[in-house]
Design a protein around this motif. Structure first.
Motif, PDB file in Angstrom:
ATOM      1  N   GLY A  49      45.603  31.717  64.426  1.00  0.00           N
ATOM      2  CA  GLY A  49      44.953  32.466  65.515  1.00  0.00           C
ATOM      3  C   GLY A  49      43.398  32.281  65.567  1.00  0.00           C
ATOM      4  O   GLY A  49      43.028  31.307  64.861  1.00  0.00           O
ATOM      5  N   TYR A  50      42.780  33.455  65.640  1.00  0.00           N
ATOM      6  CA  TYR A  50      41.374  33.320  65.853  1.00  0.00           C
ATOM      7  C   TYR A  50      40.552  33.661  64.586  1.00  0.00           C
ATOM      8  O   TYR A  50      40.171  34.794  64.423  1.00  0.00           O
ATOM      9  N   THR A  51      40.963  32.870  63.559  1.00  0.00           N
ATOM     10  CA  THR A  51      40.765  33.185  62.375  1.00  0.00           C
ATOM     11  C   THR A  51      39.040  32.700  62.024  1.00  0.00           C
ATOM     12  O   THR A  51      38.499  33.294  60.651  1.00  0.00           O
ATOM     13  N   TYR A  52      38.521  32.029  62.549  1.00  0.00           N
ATOM     14  CA  TYR A  52      37.208  31.638  62.091  1.00  0.00           C
ATOM     15  C   TYR A  52      36.197  32.659  62.250  1.00  0.00           C
ATOM     16  O   TYR A  52      34.946  32.774  61.500  1.00  0.00           O
ATOM     17  N   SER A  53      36.517  34.000  62.807  1.00  0.00           N
ATOM     18  CA  SER A  53      35.716  34.916  62.653  1.00  0.00           C
ATOM     19  C   SER A  53      35.873  36.141  61.466  1.00  0.00           C
ATOM     20  O   SER A  53      35.141  37.194  61.368  1.00  0.00           O
ATOM     21  N   THR A  54      36.816  35.407  60.734  1.00  0.00           N
ATOM     22  CA  THR A  54      37.272  36.552  59.743  1.00  0.00           C
ATOM     23  C   THR A  54      36.174  36.760  58.766  1.00  0.00           C
ATOM     24  O   THR A  54      35.533  35.602  57.992  1.00  0.00           O
ATOM     25  N   LYS A  55      35.977  37.931  58.090  1.00  0.00           N
ATOM     26  CA  LYS A  55      34.828  38.285  57.324  1.00  0.00           C
ATOM     27  C   LYS A  55      35.234  38.380  55.993  1.00  0.00           C
ATOM     28  O   LYS A  55      35.017  37.680  54.803  1.00  0.00           O
ATOM     29  N   TYR A  56      36.248  39.271  55.715  1.00  0.00           N
ATOM     30  CA  TYR A  56      36.999  39.582  54.666  1.00  0.00           C
ATOM     31  C   TYR A  56      38.426  39.465  54.861  1.00  0.00           C
ATOM     32  O   TYR A  56      39.104  39.850  55.781  1.00  0.00           O
ATOM     33  N   MET A  57      38.916  39.107  53.645  1.00  0.00           N
ATOM     34  CA  MET A  57      40.556  38.958  53.544  1.00  0.00           C
ATOM     35  C   MET A  57      40.731  39.767  52.157  1.00  0.00           C
ATOM     36  O   MET A  57      40.102  39.846  51.317  1.00  0.00           O
ATOM     37  N   ALA A  58      41.795  40.630  52.710  1.00  0.00           N
ATOM     38  CA  ALA A  58      42.134  41.490  51.440  1.00  0.00           C
ATOM     39  C   ALA A  58      43.533  41.715  51.299  1.00  0.00           C
ATOM     40  O   ALA A  58      44.462  41.400  52.075  1.00  0.00           O
ATOM     41  N   TRP A  59      44.015  42.082  49.969  1.00  0.00           N
ATOM     42  CA  TRP A  59      45.462  42.699  49.612  1.00  0.00           C
ATOM     43  C   TRP A  59      45.255  44.170  49.485  1.00  0.00           C
ATOM     44  O   TRP A  59      44.557  44.554  48.760  1.00  0.00           O
ATOM     45  N   PHE A  60      46.257  44.780  49.863  1.00  0.00           N
ATOM     46  CA  PHE A  60      46.387  46.193  49.870  1.00  0.00           C
ATOM     47  C   PHE A  60      47.892  46.431  49.342  1.00  0.00           C
ATOM     48  O   PHE A  60      48.664  45.592  49.369  1.00  0.00           O
ATOM     49  N   ARG A  61      47.842  47.632  48.500  1.00  0.00           N
ATOM     50  CA  ARG A  61      49.281  47.878  48.378  1.00  0.00           C
ATOM     51  C   ARG A  61      49.801  49.329  48.660  1.00  0.00           C
ATOM     52  O   ARG A  61      48.886  50.228  48.582  1.00  0.00           O
ATOM     53  N   GLN A  62      51.110  49.699  48.766  1.00  0.00           N
ATOM     54  CA  GLN A  62      51.408  51.027  48.991  1.00  0.00           C
ATOM     55  C   GLN A  62      52.880  51.299  48.378  1.00  0.00           C
ATOM     56  O   GLN A  62      53.968  50.597  48.699  1.00  0.00           O
ATOM     57  N   VAL A  63      53.044  52.498  48.054  1.00  0.00           N
ATOM     58  CA  VAL A  63      54.363  52.953  47.525  1.00  0.00           C
ATOM     59  C   VAL A  63      54.544  54.193  48.335  1.00  0.00           C
ATOM     60  O   VAL A  63      53.631  54.919  48.730  1.00  0.00           O
ATOM     61  N   PRO A  64      55.761  54.399  48.500  1.00  0.00           N
ATOM     62  CA  PRO A  64      56.133  55.505  49.559  1.00  0.00           C
ATOM     63  C   PRO A  64      55.457  56.802  49.035  1.00  0.00           C
ATOM     64  O   PRO A  64      55.442  57.082  47.818  1.00  0.00           O
ATOM     65  N   GLU A 120      53.838  49.818  37.303  1.00  0.00           N
ATOM     66  CA  GLU A 120      52.831  50.523  38.203  1.00  0.00           C
ATOM     67  C   GLU A 120      52.418  49.690  39.256  1.00  0.00           C
ATOM     68  O   GLU A 120      51.670  50.170  40.250  1.00  0.00           O
ATOM     69  N   ASP A 121      52.321  48.358  39.214  1.00  0.00           N
ATOM     70  CA  ASP A 121      52.222  47.437  40.175  1.00  0.00           C
ATOM     71  C   ASP A 121      53.264  47.420  41.361  1.00  0.00           C
ATOM     72  O   ASP A 121      53.022  46.831  42.329  1.00  0.00           O
ATOM     73  N   THR A 122      54.298  47.926  40.987  1.00  0.00           N
ATOM     74  CA  THR A 122      55.416  48.095  42.213  1.00  0.00           C
ATOM     75  C   THR A 122      54.953  48.571  43.561  1.00  0.00           C
ATOM     76  O   THR A 122      54.491  49.595  43.220  1.00  0.00           O
ATOM     77  N   ALA A 123      55.070  47.946  44.348  1.00  0.00           N
ATOM     78  CA  ALA A 123      54.548  48.319  45.734  1.00  0.00           C
ATOM     79  C   ALA A 123      54.924  47.316  46.597  1.00  0.00           C
ATOM     80  O   ALA A 123      55.247  46.214  46.557  1.00  0.00           O
ATOM     81  N   MET A 124      54.655  47.700  48.106  1.00  0.00           N
ATOM     82  CA  MET A 124      54.523  46.761  49.236  1.00  0.00           C
ATOM     83  C   MET A 124      53.432  46.454  49.268  1.00  0.00           C
ATOM     84  O   MET A 124      52.323  47.071  49.257  1.00  0.00           O
ATOM     85  N   TYR A 125      53.090  44.941  49.103  1.00  0.00           N
ATOM     86  CA  TYR A 125      51.790  44.515  49.370  1.00  0.00           C
ATOM     87  C   TYR A 125      51.537  43.711  50.647  1.00  0.00           C
ATOM     88  O   TYR A 125      52.483  43.162  51.364  1.00  0.00           O
ATOM     89  N   TYR A 126      50.253  44.212  51.219  1.00  0.00           N
ATOM     90  CA  TYR A 126      50.109  43.826  52.628  1.00  0.00           C
ATOM     91  C   TYR A 126      48.630  43.093  52.520  1.00  0.00           C
ATOM     92  O   TYR A 126      47.747  43.309  51.743  1.00  0.00           O
ATOM     93  N   CYS A 127      48.893  41.953  53.545  1.00  0.00           N
ATOM     94  CA  CYS A 127      47.377  41.145  53.641  1.00  0.00           C
ATOM     95  C   CYS A 127      46.753  41.762  54.854  1.00  0.00           C
ATOM     96  O   CYS A 127      47.217  42.221  55.811  1.00  0.00           O
ATOM     97  N   ALA A 128      45.314  41.644  54.590  1.00  0.00           N
ATOM     98  CA  ALA A 128      44.486  42.445  55.766  1.00  0.00           C
ATOM     99  C   ALA A 128      43.332  41.571  56.190  1.00  0.00           C
ATOM    100  O   ALA A 128      42.795  40.801  55.282  1.00  0.00           O
ATOM    101  N   ALA A 129      43.073  41.304  57.457  1.00  0.00           N
ATOM    102  CA  ALA A 129      41.810  40.740  57.760  1.00  0.00           C
ATOM    103  C   ALA A 129      40.975  41.669  58.621  1.00  0.00           C
ATOM    104  O   ALA A 129      41.081  42.192  59.581  1.00  0.00           O
ATOM    105  N   ASP A 130      39.505  41.379  58.127  1.00  0.00           N
ATOM    106  CA  ASP A 130      38.272  41.984  59.055  1.00  0.00           C
ATOM    107  C   ASP A 130      37.822  40.920  59.718  1.00  0.00           C
ATOM    108  O   ASP A 130      37.101  40.022  59.338  1.00  0.00           O
ATOM    109  N   THR A 131      37.720  41.030  60.932  1.00  0.00           N
ATOM    110  CA  THR A 131      37.111  40.133  62.004  1.00  0.00           C
ATOM    111  C   THR A 131      35.926  40.866  62.750  1.00  0.00           C
ATOM    112  O   THR A 131      35.359  40.109  63.612  1.00  0.00           O
ATOM    113  N   LYS A 132      35.694  41.975  62.450  1.00  0.00           N
ATOM    114  CA  LYS A 132      34.860  42.735  63.141  1.00  0.00           C
ATOM    115  C   LYS A 132      33.309  42.717  62.504  1.00  0.00           C
ATOM    116  O   LYS A 132      32.381  42.770  63.026  1.00  0.00           O
TER     117      LYS A 132
END
Length: 127
Positions: free
Chosen positions: A26-41, A89-101
């Motif tokens: 998609g509209y990726t050329y405006s992306t500033k940061y890309m990150a990985w987050f994780r979350q456990v219940p 302790e690294d067990t988690a759901m890992y999410y990719c995130a993009a900052d275009t703002k």
């Protein structure tokens, strides 16, 4: 609009490695940061690593420093997370995130910085 699709999750024993990939479209050329987050219940989603796409500067949570490496492949529009010496302790759901703002203020590890998210990929590390 930016679409993010994660892959590479799975199950591994402690001490092993996994490589996560996040394909952006998609509209990726405006992306500033890309990150990985994780979350456990029951816990907050936490920032694991980020890359500033312009300079390639990288940022890591203390808990993963020297074990995880974030990288970008501009030709493929992907961001990867190489995870070595995994711990239970690294067990988690890992999410990719993009900052275009590109807003000033929020740190790389703050969820509010990111306006696009993937669906997540599960990582399970057994002892």
């Amino acid at each position: 609009q930016v679409q993010l699709v994660e892959s590479g999750g799975g199950s591994v024993q402690a001490g092993g490695s996994l490589r996560l990939s996040c394909a952006a479209s998609g509209y990726t050329y405006s992306t500033k940061y890309m990150a990985w987050f994780r979350q456990v219940p029951g816990k907050e989603r936490e920032g694991v690593a980020a890359i500033y796409t312009g300079s390639g500067s990288t940022y890591y949570a203390d808990s993963v420093k020297d074990r995880f490496t974030i990288s970008q492949d501009n030709a493929k529009n992907t961001v990867n997370l190489q995870m070595n010496r995994l711990k239970p302790e690294d067990t988690a759901m890992y999410y990719c995130a993009a900052d275009t703002k590109g807003s000033y203020g929020p740190y790389w590890y703050e969820r509010v910085r990111y306006n696009y998210w993937g669906q997540g990929t599960q990582v399970t590390v057994s002892s």
